[in-house]
Design a protein around this motif. Structure first.
Motif, short mmCIF file in Angstrom:
data_model
loop_
_atom_site.label_atom_id
_atom_site.label_comp_id
_atom_site.label_asym_id
_atom_site.label_seq_id
_atom_site.Cartn_x
_atom_site.Cartn_y
_atom_site.Cartn_z
N LEU A 1 10.45 46.00 36.15
CA LEU A 1 10.80 47.11 35.25
C LEU A 1 11.89 48.00 35.84
CD1 LEU A 1 7.29 48.10 33.83
CD2 LEU A 1 9.17 46.96 32.64
N SER A 2 11.84 48.25 37.14
CA SER A 2 12.87 49.09 37.75
C SER A 2 14.23 48.40 37.73
CB SER A 2 12.48 49.49 39.17
OG SER A 2 12.43 48.35 40.00
N LEU A 3 14.24 47.08 37.96
CA LEU A 3 15.50 46.34 37.86
C LEU A 3 16.07 46.41 36.46
CD1 LEU A 3 14.90 43.10 39.96
CD2 LEU A 3 16.59 44.87 40.38
N LEU A 4 15.23 46.18 35.45
CA LEU A 4 15.68 46.25 34.06
C LEU A 4 16.19 47.65 33.72
CD1 LEU A 4 12.96 44.10 32.27
CD2 LEU A 4 15.35 43.49 32.68
N TRP A 5 15.46 48.66 34.19
CA TRP A 5 15.87 50.04 33.93
C TRP A 5 17.26 50.32 34.50
CZ3 TRP A 5 15.19 54.18 31.15
CH2 TRP A 5 15.70 55.39 31.59
#
Length: 148
Positions: A45-49
């Motif tokens: 999720l942090s990568l996508l964000w």
């Protein structure tokens, strides 16, 4: 999970995303904190964000710059008319006429596309090659030798 860790760590280094260090025991480059880890879901999720937020902000900045006329390509202003003061400024040889070379030189300098010193060096180079001082480079100039 190792693949996600590898992608995440490379993104941390490449994009300097130290604010979301969620891999266990990673020291941020500024030395402000050390992370205590996270799970696979939080890393993905942090990568996508980061990718979506960086992409969105970048697109906004580029679009805004183009809208405001801050395009990376040079678009010089147009000279609409000539005044006596402009003619005197541009007419370097003071012959009462502005040649294409004089006009081009002044416009390049005015638009900050080329520094005056660089243009002067190019003109000096031309003068050195123009052996017969005709104002043109000819085959005779070529035959009389090159610069030393």
């Amino acid at each position: 999970e190792l693949l996600v860790d590898a992608i995440y760590l490379s993104a941390l280094v490449t994009f300097q995303m130290d604010s979301l260090c969620i891999v266990g025991h990673v020291q941020c480059s500024a030395g402000w904190h050390e992370s205590h880890g996270g799970n696979l879901k939080s890393r993905v999720l942090s990568l996508l964000w980061y990718f979506f937020s960086y992409g969105t902000v970048s697109h906004f900045l580029i679009s805004s710059g183009r809208f405001l006329g801050l395009d990376a390509k040079a678009h010089p202003s147009v000279v609409r008319g000539l005044t006596d003061s402009y003619m005197n400024k541009v007419d370097e040889d003071q012959d009462g006429q502005v040649s294409l070379a004089e006009f081009l030189r002044m416009r390049l300098i005015e638009e900050n596309l080329v520094e005056e010193e660089i243009i002067d060096e190019i003109i000096q180079n031309f003068a050195a090659l123009d052996k017969d001082e005709s104002g043109f480079l000819s085959r005779e100039d070529m035959k009389s030798g090159s610069l030393e």
